[in-house]
Every structure is written in structure tokens, then in C-alpha cells.
Design an enzyme around this catalytic site. Structure first.
Site, PDB file in Angstrom:
ATOM      1  N   GLU A 100       0.826  -1.210   0.000  1.00  0.00           N
ATOM      2  CA  GLU A 100       0.000   0.000   0.000  1.00  0.00           C
ATOM      3  C   GLU A 100       0.853   1.251   0.000  1.00  0.00           C
ATOM      4  O   GLU A 100       1.911   1.291   0.622  1.00  0.00           O
ATOM      5  CB  GLU A 100      -0.862   0.037   1.273  1.00  0.00           C
ATOM      6  CG  GLU A 100      -1.842  -1.084   1.379  1.00  0.00           C
ATOM      7  CD  GLU A 100      -2.604  -1.075   2.709  1.00  0.00           C
ATOM      8  OE1 GLU A 100      -2.638  -0.030   3.388  1.00  0.00           O
ATOM      9  OE2 GLU A 100      -3.154  -2.128   3.054  1.00  0.00           O
ATOM     10  N   CYS A 341      -2.208   1.859   8.043  1.00  0.00           N
ATOM     11  CA  CYS A 341      -1.275   0.808   7.643  1.00  0.00           C
ATOM     12  C   CYS A 341      -1.834  -0.597   7.462  1.00  0.00           C
ATOM     13  O   CYS A 341      -2.249  -1.216   8.433  1.00  0.00           O
ATOM     14  CB  CYS A 341      -0.297   0.600   8.782  1.00  0.00           C
ATOM     15  SG  CYS A 341       1.117   1.517   8.771  1.00  0.00           S
TER      16      CYS A 341
HETATM   17  N1  SAH Z   1       7.452   0.001  11.313  1.00  0.00           N
HETATM   18  C1  SAH Z   1       7.608   1.409  11.368  1.00  0.00           C
HETATM   19  C2  SAH Z   1       6.838   2.203  10.317  1.00  0.00           C
HETATM   20  C3  SAH Z   1       5.466   1.779   9.916  1.00  0.00           C
HETATM   21  S1  SAH Z   1       4.044   2.222  10.827  1.00  0.00           S
HETATM   22  C4  SAH Z   1       7.286   1.915  12.762  1.00  0.00           C
HETATM   23  O1  SAH Z   1       6.914   1.126  13.606  1.00  0.00           O
HETATM   24  O2  SAH Z   1       7.492   3.090  13.010  1.00  0.00           O
HETATM   25  C5  SAH Z   1       3.918   3.938  10.939  1.00  0.00           C
HETATM   26  C6  SAH Z   1       3.317   4.386  12.250  1.00  0.00           C
HETATM   27  O3  SAH Z   1       1.918   4.029  12.352  1.00  0.00           O
HETATM   28  C7  SAH Z   1       3.988   3.739  13.456  1.00  0.00           C
HETATM   29  O4  SAH Z   1       4.166   4.700  14.452  1.00  0.00           O
HETATM   30  C8  SAH Z   1       2.960   2.697  13.870  1.00  0.00           C
HETATM   31  O5  SAH Z   1       3.153   2.293  15.185  1.00  0.00           O
HETATM   32  C9  SAH Z   1       1.673   3.432  13.606  1.00  0.00           C
HETATM   33  N2  SAH Z   1       0.467   2.586  13.559  1.00  0.00           N
HETATM   34  C10 SAH Z   1       0.347   1.294  13.221  1.00  0.00           C
HETATM   35  N3  SAH Z   1      -0.924   0.878  13.329  1.00  0.00           N
HETATM   36  C11 SAH Z   1      -1.636   1.936  13.750  1.00  0.00           C
HETATM   37  C12 SAH Z   1      -3.008   2.157  14.053  1.00  0.00           C
HETATM   38  N4  SAH Z   1      -3.902   1.176  13.963  1.00  0.00           N
HETATM   39  N5  SAH Z   1      -3.371   3.387  14.462  1.00  0.00           N
HETATM   40  C13 SAH Z   1      -2.468   4.390  14.566  1.00  0.00           C
HETATM   41  N6  SAH Z   1      -1.173   4.261  14.285  1.00  0.00           N
HETATM   42  C14 SAH Z   1      -0.745   3.042  13.892  1.00  0.00           C
END
Ligand code: SAH
Length: 362
Positions: A100, A341
Site C-alpha cells: 500500500e 497501515c
Molecule cells: N514500522 C515502522 C513504520 C510503519 S508504521 C514503525 O513502527 O514506526 C507507521 C506508524 O503508524 C507507526 O508509528 C505505527 O506504530 C503506527 N500505527 C500502526 N498501526 C496503527 C493504528 N492502527 N493506528 C495508529 N497508528 C498506527
């Protein structure tokens, strides 16, 4: 560069840096300047057909066409938010993986969120991307292709990039660095490193490596909890690295680069949003060159957790500001198209009846 089965036997020309392409042209007894021409067609003009590269001799174009694919990805599906114009892209790799990318319009320009892996093995409890584990890491050209395809499709320049889509970028370090150099290369799209943010769940060794790259890219750390005990309950990576170790690495990063770090804090109702958590968070970041981004959780169907009440988010904001912190609340974008995500990828794979039970996890 990548020359393996991901590309169905073809080689991947988009991953060649300009210098590598020059060496390669010379090895073919071609003129070195052909590399500059081809590099410009691909990375500046975004032309992905050799036959449309009008200044390249037909014989060379035909030879390249036989061996090298240029763009290892296509747009499989596109969803446009009716509320804020956010566009979510499902992209398909040459070997059939779905990832995505999201294009968001802000007053300061168009921002694109890209994926760094097909799937993820970090296992965060609130995240949809990790539910089916890691399929494979993306190549540098697959990261570039997300930007190039979106810029072509939207018909306007990509101004900012966030590597915050599916995957853990520091679990795909070398390809990430190659991508960052190529996307900010003046011979390509020349997107300023200052307009790029890479987000990690906190793989400490790679934070040091990243500091040593001395790039002008912003580093974002997914903190999501102010102490190790709580963090371990929502992020398995916390069993490997403590918040103290992350803090030391962040201090190294800011001292080496002079750049402000962003701490991301997804607010989950009843889990990490108590006044006590706000206090601990403030003391954790005290004295650091940083910015705190509070993220109201995007609810994920398969996950139990829910977003914090707006009041809790505002309390955190006010409390952290009172403690002299720089704080913002992330604006939810594209809620109506499930822009968080990994949600769409998962639905798409389920619809195709694909199972990733056997995939790698941390
Ligand atoms: N793996 C990396 C980058 C990808 S996720 C990381 O962990 O930073 C990007 C951001 O979105 C991260 O801060 C992650 O924790 C957050 N994220 C994932 N799922 C989420 C959700 N359901 N609601 C809000 N933020 C979320």
C-alpha cells in the site's frame, strides 16, 4: 542491485545508481554518457519504456528491453477519499505481492506514505500490517516506483515522503538507504532529504547506523508507551531493546545530525493514555531535541484496541506543552478508505484466499 527471481528472471534497471549504470554501460562497450541519458529518462522524466527513450540507439534499447524491466510495480487499485481527497493505492510487485501507498494533500504540498516491506514481522498489537507476518522486503526500486507511479498518476510533484506504510524500514536497511540516496539525487526527482521522514519501531543498532549516514532525513521513533513494561505488552520489539537504549541512540542521532527526532505516540484507550503515562512520557523526552506526534489510534477490525477519547489526547497535548515540549496531534486522513497501515492489503489478500500463516515473525 537486484537480479533475482523477484523480477521473473529479468534484471532490475531502476535500482542502478547513476555510477553503477555508467560502469555497466562501459562494460557493454557503450559510451558512458548513455548512462546519464537513461538515468534521466527513468528517474527524472519517469519514462519506463525503452522504446520511448528517443535519444537511445535502437539496438541498445532492444538489448535492454530483453533483459531489464524498468518499473517493477503497477497500480492494482486506487481508492479516493470523499472527505479529504486522500488517495490510497494498492500496488502489485512483479512477483504478485500487494503493498500500500497513500497520497495526502496538505496546504504545504503532496505527501506520500510508502511501504518498505510486503508485510511486517514486528508484531505490534494494534497494527494491521503485521497480522500475517513478513512476506519479503521491498527493493530500492520498489520503493522508488511507489513515488514515481503516484507522481505520474496524480499529475503533480511529490513534495514530502514518509516511510510509514507497511513494514519496518530498519529491517530492510540497505535497500532503504539506497532508496533515500536515489530519491534525493539531483539527477532524479531530487526530493530534498529534509522533506523525508523514516519511521522505526526502534531497532537500536540501525539508529546508530542511520546517524552515521549523516543524511538530512528526519527520524521518527514509534514509542507508544513511556515505560518498558507497558511497551512490551503492545510492541514485541520492546523485549529486545529497552527505552533507555533507544534514548541513548536517539541522543547520538541528534548530536551527530543536529536534527530533531519525532516521537510517535499512538493513543490507545485505557492502555497508554492515563495522566500517569503523560507524566512518564514527559520525563522520558525531557531535554531531548524532539517533537511529539500524538496519533489517535485507527481502529483495526481484527484488533481489540480502540482510539483514546479526544479529551485524553487533548490532556496529553496540554500536559506535554506545559513541560516545554513541541507537540502535534496527527490529523486522521482517509478514514473512509481505511488508510491506516496494512488494512487494505490484508483485505485484498483475504479476498484472494492467500494465507501467510507460515510467514516470518519476530
Ligand atoms: N514500522 C515502522 C513504520 C510503519 S508504521 C514503525 O513502527 O514506526 C507507521 C506508524 O503508524 C507507526 O508509528 C505505527 O506504530 C503506527 N500505527 C500502526 N498501526 C496503527 C493504528 N492502527 N493506528 C495508529 N497508528 C498506527
Amino acid at each position: 542491485m537486484n537480479t533475482d527471481e523477484k523480477y521473473n528472471g529479468y534484471k532490475d534497471l531502476m535500482s542502478f545508481t547513476k555510477d553503477e549504470l555508467t560502469d555497466y554501460m562501459i562494460s557493454l562497450d557503450e559510451k558512458g554518457f548513455r548512462a546519464a541519458q537513461i538515468y534521466e529518462w527513468i528517474h527524472k522524466k519517469l519514462v519506463f519504456r525503452y522504446r520511448n527513450m528517443t535519444n537511445i540507439p535502437k539496438k541498445l534499447a532492444a538489448m535492454l528491453e530483453e533483459k531489464y524491466i524498468i518499473c517493477p510495480m503497477h497500480i492494482e487499485k486506487k481508492l479516493v477519499s470523499q472527505t479529504d481527497g486522500t488517495v490510497k493505492y494498492l500496488m502489485c510487485t512483479a512477483d504478485g505481492n500487494i503493498i500500500e501507498s497513500v497520497a495526502m494533500q496538505y496546504s504545504y504540498g503532496m505527501s506520500v506514505c510508502i511501504s518498505s516491506q510486503a508485510g511486517c514481522r514486528m508484531g505490534c498489537s494494534f497494527c494491521a500490517s503485521t497480522i500475517m507476518g513478513l512476506e519479503r522486503s521491498l527493493t530500492a526500486s520498489e520503493m522508488l516506483a511507489q513515488i514515481y507511479l503516484i507522481q505520474k498518476d496524480m499529475g503533480k510533484r511529490v513534495d514530502n515522503i514518509v516511510v510509514m506504510g507497511i513494514g519496518e524500514p530498519f529491517d530492510n536497511y540497505n535497500e532503504l538507504i539506497r532508496f533515500l540516496h536515489m530519491i534525493s539525487d539531483e539527477n532524479g526527482l531530487n526530493i530534498s532529504q529534509r522533506s523525508i521522514t523514516v519511521s522505526t519501531c526502534g531497532i537500536v543498532e540501525r539508529i546508530y547506523d542511520f546517524a552515521d549516514e549523516e543524511m538530512a532525513v528526519t527520524l521518527a521513533i514509534s514509542l507508544h508507551a513511556p515505560d518498558d513494561e507497558l511497551r512490551k505488552t503492545i510492541m514485541p520489539v520492546a523485549n529486545r531493546y529497552s527505552l533507555d537504549e533507544i534514548k541513548k541512540a536517539c541522543l547520538y542521532f541528534t548530536s551527530k545530525t543536529g536534527r530533531r527526532i519525532t516521537f510517535e505516540y499512538a493513543m490507545i484507550a485505557g492502555v497508554n493514555d492515563t495522566p500517569e503515562c503523560a507524566e512518564k512520557l514527559a520525563s522520558y523526552v525531557k531535554g531531548m531535541l524532539c517533537h511529539i506526534n500524538l496519533i489517535p489510534l485507527n481502529s483495526v477490525k481484527e484488533r481489540e484496541c480502540r482510539a483514546s477519547y479526544a479529551g485524553a489526547v487533548r490532556y496529553f497535548e496540554k500536559y506535554l506543552e506545559k513541560k516545554q515540549n513541541n507537540v502535534t496531534i496527527r490529523k486522521g486522513m482517509g478514514r473512509d478508505i481505511e488508510a491506516a497501515c496494512g488494512q487494505l492489503r490484508r483485505e485484498c489478500l483475504e479476498a484472494k484466499g492467500k494465507s501467510f500463516q507460515e510467514n516470518e515473525r519476530m
